[in-house]
Write an enzyme that holds these catalytic residues in place. Structure first.
Site, short mmCIF file in Angstrom:
data_model
loop_
_atom_site.label_atom_id
_atom_site.label_comp_id
_atom_site.label_asym_id
_atom_site.label_seq_id
_atom_site.Cartn_x
_atom_site.Cartn_y
_atom_site.Cartn_z
N GLU A 1 0.81 -1.21 0.00
CA GLU A 1 0.00 0.00 0.00
C GLU A 1 0.85 1.27 0.00
OE1 GLU A 1 -0.35 -2.63 1.93
OE2 GLU A 1 -2.45 -3.08 2.39
N LYS B 1 3.89 1.70 -1.11
CA LYS B 1 4.50 1.88 -2.44
C LYS B 1 3.53 2.60 -3.38
CE LYS B 1 5.51 -0.91 -6.54
NZ LYS B 1 6.88 -0.53 -6.89
N LYS C 1 24.20 -0.55 0.12
CA LYS C 1 23.53 -1.67 0.76
C LYS C 1 23.65 -1.65 2.28
CE LYS C 1 24.19 -5.65 -1.31
NZ LYS C 1 22.92 -6.33 -1.62
N GLU D 1 18.08 -10.85 -24.46
CA GLU D 1 17.40 -11.17 -23.18
C GLU D 1 15.95 -10.69 -23.08
OE1 GLU D 1 19.83 -10.33 -19.68
OE2 GLU D 1 21.67 -10.79 -20.77
N ARG E 1 10.63 0.70 -4.01
CA ARG E 1 11.02 -0.47 -4.81
C ARG E 1 11.04 -1.74 -3.97
NH1 ARG E 1 13.77 0.85 -9.78
NH2 ARG E 1 14.60 -1.26 -9.84
N CYS E 2 10.38 -2.76 -4.48
CA CYS E 2 10.35 -4.04 -3.77
C CYS E 2 10.85 -5.15 -4.71
CB CYS E 2 8.92 -4.38 -3.36
SG CYS E 2 8.22 -3.16 -2.26
N HIS F 1 30.59 -11.46 -15.86
CA HIS F 1 30.39 -10.02 -15.70
C HIS F 1 30.08 -9.73 -14.25
CE1 HIS F 1 28.77 -6.00 -15.99
NE2 HIS F 1 27.64 -6.43 -15.46
N GLU G 1 32.36 -2.82 -14.52
CA GLU G 1 31.93 -1.42 -14.64
C GLU G 1 33.12 -0.52 -14.34
OE1 GLU G 1 27.51 -1.72 -12.68
OE2 GLU G 1 28.56 0.18 -12.57
N HIS H 1 23.61 3.80 -16.69
CA HIS H 1 22.55 4.30 -15.80
C HIS H 1 22.00 5.63 -16.28
CE1 HIS H 1 24.92 1.52 -13.31
NE2 HIS H 1 23.74 1.16 -12.88
N1 GLN Z 1 23.42 -10.00 -18.66
C1 GLN Z 1 22.76 -9.13 -17.75
C2 GLN Z 1 22.22 -7.92 -18.49
O1 GLN Z 1 22.83 -7.46 -19.39
C3 GLN Z 1 23.67 -8.66 -16.65
C4 GLN Z 1 22.95 -7.74 -15.70
C5 GLN Z 1 23.73 -7.38 -14.47
O2 GLN Z 1 24.92 -7.58 -14.41
N2 GLN Z 1 23.11 -6.84 -13.47
O3 GLN Z 1 21.19 -7.39 -18.16
ZN ZN Z 2 26.25 -5.33 -14.44
#
Ligand code: GLN
Ligand code: ZN
Length: 751
Positions: A15, A17, A107, A478, A509-510, A635, A659, A688
């Site tokens: 609620e 959210k 976090k 994906e 966010r949940c 990754h 990254e 981002h």
């Molecule tokens: N292969 C995933 C993507 O490209 C990797 C996402 C991630 O590292 N959080 O969305």
């Molecule tokens: Zn990533």
């Protein structure tokens, strides 16, 4: 009488959210948001009261985050928000607005909850503002509840802050001490009787300075006020030593995740302090074995009168209730306890421990015994084939046979990608159309054939875009995945999903983590169809895309009736099956994502080596079927690699993409300092942000990376997956990335 460290606030039907999001969209005013909040608080107190909880919290409610609430309470909002006030300032700190950046987020220890980081400096000013707490306290009182007030303690507040002038935030301890005092005095004046300070920072290998700072509690005694200090997620042995001498009445210890805390209990017995014994798991969702818990409590070398039965931490980290789970298998359901079911457990454990009549609770107690019994033997959980397979792992199933440098030589010849190969991390824009197709299929609006046809169209488009911009190694995009963990979880045996098991991640966010309840196996291929389809549409290499075992577990609720190592390795074997099938189907490069590898690290140094061993072994099992000719990528999202290079190396993937765009060369330098011999995909732009980086800018970024690692070791890619971006952003960005790479490449080749 039982104690609950804190209770979730987002609402059992989320609620809060929905009200927040309406408020932000301007669809409701603040009064309406406030009334939703008030209703939720009342409901949550009522639940706890009805369950017989004695220590119920107030101020565990928050519109966004309890750390931001502390910033407001202490009056240390950063200067850049000073043009705003009240709730506008609050949400500006939380979410940013046209003129303000949001506070950074990170976090909350090793949970998936994110808090906002206070920004302090030497001259930060503080002034107490207790109005939120006093209002909530009075609301509770009006309902006939005498709540404790939850505050984040001064040591944790400062330890979890950053400073803009580089001073140690703990240097501000003397400055905030009088503010905390004043807050306590005001609370006492308003009738508050118990205050709980959360000090979880102390479980994370505390420094001498933190322990020294803890002595401020000596000066926090206020007449008429009882103070408790709670810790959780790990043991707090060093802190207990100090807290036992402080003028506080109770100390909270996590007896589920802080096994070493047992060592401190004898010391309690010699003091007058209450032990707030965290024995009901506050961050996982399995039923307690009530008999075991009672036996455990009885075994403690401390008088019953000194013990308060408690959750191990705030229930913020688990969903509300099983009441709305209608589709969950009834056996699985009987093995679960969400927040409200945990309240019942607390009450029953407390009664049994104290030798009281169970009365109406006998029924729940019997059900608990029965569920624990079936959990031990159920064939839904225990799969002999999986167990045997793990027991009898051969060397070939544990690791690849040839050393990576040798494999890379073979692969270079076979895959013949250019120097500075370009690729992406896997996902492409999840447009509203993509989501709708998935939803329509799930809702039965379209048939499987229609769904697959649509997905193939998305893949076709994605392949065409990648060919047009000139990437070297392609991906399928994906589109079939809602989430990188949930997608795989849904196809694995031993993994279940709740309908309503939402847990707050941050703000509104949940997440709804998968529930790994039994032995894990993969009944059928999960990705082969999509990836081989994509491969059939191009002459370029299409990289297969999987989620690794460590990340699968770190973002799930993991069963507590089997050693975690075994669960990791069962998951690894399930993924290994997929690797084998992809390879068999002709896929030459396979990426096994480990986005949550670093964040899963234990809080205490003493446990790190074991985590690393298990994580590395699991990753290696997952990728062991890859022949020398097949290239394995992994990754990791934003992670500091400096202290984990030997572990990264031991994972034995030929290529790791990381990254680096937002931090320049800082993260990459770890690879150089370590003399890393394999290949690294260094992110050259931040995914981002919607901004399209120019070719010139990207040339600079690439040249920058080349200052650290030689071209023969480097891959060029964006920082992470592109699923949150739009095609209009992705296409020009990737085009510029490829053009920039070609430019740099041509100069290298001339040399
Ligand atoms: N292969 C995933 C993507 O490209 C990797 C996402 C991630 O590292 N959080 O969305
Ligand atoms: Zn990533």
């Amino acid at each position: 009488m039982p104690y609950v460290i804190g209770y979730p606030r987002i609402g059992e039907k989320r609620e809060l959210k929905f009200a927040l999001e309406k408020y932000w969209r301007g669809e409701i005013g603040f009064e309406e948001l406030e009334s939703v909040a008030k209703e939720l608080r009342a409901r949550h107190w009522q639940y706890q009261k009805e369950a017989g909880i004695e220590y119920i919290s107030c101020n565990d409610f928050s519109y966004y985050d309890q750390m931001i609430d502390m910033i407001v309470l202490l009056g240390c909002e950063p200067d850049e928000y000073k043009d705003l006030s009240g709730i506008d300032r609050y949400f500006a700190m939380a979410r940013g607005d046209a003129r303000h950046k949001a506070l950074p987020m990170t976090k909350w220890l090793n949970t998936n909850y994110h808090y906002f980081v206070p920004q302090l400096h030497k001259k930060s000013s503080f002034s107490p503002n207790t109005s939120k707490i006093v209002q909530e306290y009075k609301e509770a009182k009006a309902l006939g509840i005498e709540p404790k007030v939850n505050l984040i303690g001064p040591v944790t507040f400062l330890s979890f802050s950053r400073t803009i002038d580089g001073i140690d935030p703990l240097d501000l301890i003397e400055k905030i001490l009088p503010i905390y005092r004043q807050i306590l005095e005001e609370l006492a004046q308003n009738g508050v009787k118990v205050v709980q300070f959360d000090e979880p920072a102390l479980v994370k290998d505390p420094t001498q300075k933190q322990l020294e700072a803890l002595k401020v509690y000596d000066q926090l005694a206020v007449a008429g006020l009882e103070l408790c200090v709670v810790t959780y997620f790990e043991h707090a042995l060093e802190a207990v030593e100090i807290l036992l001498d402080m003028p506080i009445s109770g100390i909270g210890l996590d007896l589920v995740y802080g096994k070493n805390n047992i060592e401190a209990i004898e010391r309690f017995a010699k003091s007058d302090k209450k032990l707030i014994a965290g024995i009901v798991d506050g961050r996982n969702i399995w039923i307690s074995d009530i008999d075991e818990k009672v036996k455990f409590l009885r075994s403690l070398p401390i008088d019953k009168e000194q013990v308060i039965v408690s959750t191990s931490c705030s229930l913020l980290h688990v969903p509300y209730t099983l009441r709305y789970e209608e589709k969950l298998d009834s056996n699985i359901k009987s093995w679960l306890a969400f927040a409200n079911e945990k309240l019942d457990e607390l009450r029953i454990i407390d009664k049994l421990y104290r030798g009281k009549e169970l009365g109406k609770d006998s029924r729940l107690y019997e059900a608990n015994k029965a569920a624990n019994a079936t959990r031990k033997t159920s064939l839904q959980i225990h799969n002999e084939a999986v167990q045997e397979r793990l027991q009898n792992l051969t060397q070939e199933q544990k690791e690849r046979s040839m050393p990576a440098t040798k494999r890379l030589r073979i692969q270079h010849e076979l895959l013949s990608y250019p120097i500075l190969p370009t690729t992406t991390i896997g996902s492409f824009p999840q447009t509203p159309e993509v989501r709708k197709v998935r939803k329509d299929f799930k809702d039965g609006v379209i048939s499987e054939a229609e769904y697959k046809a649509k997905m193939r169209e998305f893949i076709d488009y994605c392949i065409k875009v990648q060919e047009d911009v000139g990437l070297d190694i392609l991906v399928h995009g994906e589109f079939e995945r809602n989430d990188m963990v949930e997608y795989f979880g849904q196809m694995l045996e031993g993994v279940a999903f709740s309908e309503n098991g939402w847990v707050q991640s941050y703000g509104s966010r949940c997440v709804k983590p998968p529930i790994i309840f039994g032995d894990v196996s993969r009944p059928a291929p999960m990705t082969v169809e999509w990836i081989t389809y994509a491969q059939s549409r191009t002459d370029k290499i299409v990289k297969g895309m999987l989620t690794g075992p460590v990340t699968m577990l770190n973002w799930s609720f993991v069963r507590d009736d089997l050693e975690r190592e075994k669960v990791y390795k069962q998951m690894a074997l399930a993924i290994a099956d997929e690797v084998a099938d992809l390879q068999e189907a002709g896929i030459k490069i396979i990426q096994v994502d480990e986005a949550a590898f670093k964040e899963g690290y234990p809080l205490r140094q003493e446990n790190r080596a074991e985590y690393e061993r298990v994580a590395v072994e699991s990753f290696k099992i997952a990728t062991a079927p890859a022949k020398p000719q097949t290239q394995i990528h992994t990754h990791m999202c934003y992670s500091d690699f400096n202290d984990i290079m030997p572990t990264i190396d031991a994972m034995d993937a030929e290529v790791i993409s990381i990254e680096t765009a937002r931090n320049g060369n800082r993260l990459l330098e770890a690879f150089k300092n370590y003399d890393y011999q394999k290949e690294v995909g260094a992110g050259v732009y931040d995914i981002h942000s919607p901004r399209v980086p120019s070719k010139e800018e990207l040339i600079k970024e690439i040249e920058n990376r080349l200052q650290v690692l030689p071209a023969k070791q480097l891959w060029i890619n964006p920082d992470c997956g592109l699923k949150t971006r739009k095609w209009e952003e992705v296409i020009p960005s990737l085009k510029n990335m490829v053009e920039a790479t070609k430019d740099v490449r041509s100069r290298i080749i001339k040399l």
